[in-house]
Every structure is written in structure tokens, then in C-alpha cells.
Design a protein around this motif. Structure first.
Motif, PDB file in Angstrom:
ATOM      1  N   ALA A  50      11.421 122.008 -10.489  1.00 38.83           N
ATOM      2  CA  ALA A  50      10.419 120.988 -10.145  1.00 38.83           C
ATOM      3  C   ALA A  50       9.881 120.271 -11.377  1.00 38.83           C
ATOM      4  CB  ALA A  50       9.283 121.629  -9.354  1.00 38.83           C
ATOM      5  N   ASP A  51       9.877 120.920 -12.539  1.00 37.33           N
ATOM      6  CA  ASP A  51       9.340 120.279 -13.742  1.00 37.33           C
ATOM      7  C   ASP A  51      10.402 119.512 -14.533  1.00 37.33           C
ATOM      8  OD1 ASP A  51      10.662 122.601 -14.558  1.00 37.33           O
ATOM      9  OD2 ASP A  51       9.300 122.926 -16.251  1.00 37.33           O
ATOM     10  N   GLU A  52      11.621 119.422 -14.003  1.00 37.54           N
ATOM     11  CA  GLU A  52      12.668 118.641 -14.656  1.00 37.54           C
ATOM     12  C   GLU A  52      12.728 117.245 -14.034  1.00 37.54           C
ATOM     13  OE1 GLU A  52      16.360 120.975 -15.985  1.00 37.54           O
ATOM     14  OE2 GLU A  52      15.720 122.003 -14.156  1.00 37.54           O
ATOM     15  N   GLU A  62      18.601 120.037 -21.026  1.00 37.24           N
ATOM     16  CA  GLU A  62      17.718 119.803 -22.176  1.00 37.24           C
ATOM     17  C   GLU A  62      18.485 119.160 -23.336  1.00 37.24           C
ATOM     18  OE1 GLU A  62      16.148 123.739 -22.780  1.00 37.24           O
ATOM     19  OE2 GLU A  62      14.545 123.439 -21.285  1.00 37.24           O
ATOM     20  N   ARG A 113      19.716 124.689 -17.126  1.00 37.33           N
ATOM     21  CA  ARG A 113      18.565 123.947 -17.646  1.00 37.33           C
ATOM     22  C   ARG A 113      18.789 123.608 -19.123  1.00 37.33           C
ATOM     23  NH1 ARG A 113      12.877 124.045 -15.960  1.00 37.33           N
ATOM     24  NH2 ARG A 113      11.754 122.943 -17.578  1.00 37.33           N
TER      25      ARG A 113
END
Length: 161
Positions: A131-133, A81, A77
Motif C-alpha cells: 500500500a505504501d508503494e 526500489e 519490493r
């Protein structure tokens, strides 16, 4: 995105062709020291990867108006980012397949600097897309020609196509 052998380059190239945009293999953006390290069977550290990830994000940002598909592992992640910090509108497509299928693919290919010995290291490092990416995860057990239409249908609502 995905581990080595997951099909990033093959699927990415086909996807870029269908979208009518350029394709860049993220491996080609690695500095020579990173390539040499991986070729010798030594996994990259985060410190090795960070400048490369900024370069990947920069490539995406500089081609925003035309569009670009980049095949890039982006295993963590935090790595994604870093790319998003450079290219906030980037979307990730995680290519997922069973490890035994990926190993078979890796054993069948020639001329790639990433040795199969680093595969376990990549699996341990992989943090699946959350799911929030921005993006989605797809099952890459089918032929690339059958997978690309699925990816295009998932991308359609996001790029107005």
C-alpha cells in the motif's frame, strides 16, 4: 509488473497505445547472459537482476517528459526500489491472476524464452505491491481490452488526466 505470463506485455502495449506513449518490454533490456540463463531453466539471482533493474529505471527516467510504459516483472519490493532510485516518478501496476490461469497462458504462448518451469520460482519470489508503494494491483482475469480502461481510470488522478 508481475510474474511471467501475467499479461505484462499484452496489457502494457495496449496501455501505451491508449496513453499515446512508447512501450518497452523489459525482457528486451536483459543482457544476453540473463536471457541464456533463463532459457536454460535457471532462475536469475539478485546479482543478475540488479544491473537490469537499473537499466529499466534508466529507460523510464530518460523518457519522463514523453512517458513510457515498461513491462517488467519487478517481483520484489527491493527491485522496485532500484527502479524508483532511477525513476522516482514511476508507478507500478501489478497484474494479478490465479496461478492456474497464468500457467494456461504460458502454455499457450510460443517463442518466449521463459520456460514454465521457472514459474514456481517467480511465485515464491513475488512480493505483492504494498500500500505504501506507488501504484496499484489489478485483477487480470479479464480480456486486456476490458482491463486497460480500469487501469487508465486508476492512473487518471496521478497524471492529471
Amino acid at each position: 509488473m508481475g510474474v511471467s505470463g501475467s499479461g505484462k506485455s499484452t496489457v502494457g502495449l495496449l496501455l501505451a497505445e491508449r496513453l499515446g506513449v512508447a512501450f518497452v518490454d523489459g525482457d528486451d533490456l536483459h543482457p544476453p547472459a540473463n536471457v541464456a540463463k533463463m532459457a536454460s531453466g535457471v532462475p536469475l539471482t539478485d546479482e543478475d537482476r540488479f544491473p537490469w533493474l537499473v537499466t529499466v529505471g534508466g529507460a523510464l527516467a530518460s523518457s519522463r517528459s514523453e512517458g513510457l510504459v515498461v513491462a517488467c516483472s519487478a517481483l520484489k519490493r527491493r527491485y522496485r526500489e532500484i527502479i524508483l532510485a532511477e525513476a522516482p516518478s514511476a508507478l507500478f501496476v501489478e497484474l494479478h491472476a490465479a496461478p492456474d490461469l497464468i500457467v494456461a497462458r504460458m502454455e499457450a504462448r510460443t517463442g518466449h524464452f521463459m520456460p514454465g518451469a521457472l514459474f514456481d520460482s517467480q511465485l515464491r519470489t513475488l512480493e505483492p505491491l504494498a500500500a505504501d508503494e506507488p501504484g496499484f494491483r489489478v485483477d487480470n482475469t479479464r480480456e486486456p481490452e476490458k482491463l486497460v480502461p480500469e487501469i487508465l481510470s486508476l492512473l487518471a488522478p496521478r497524471n492529471g488526466r
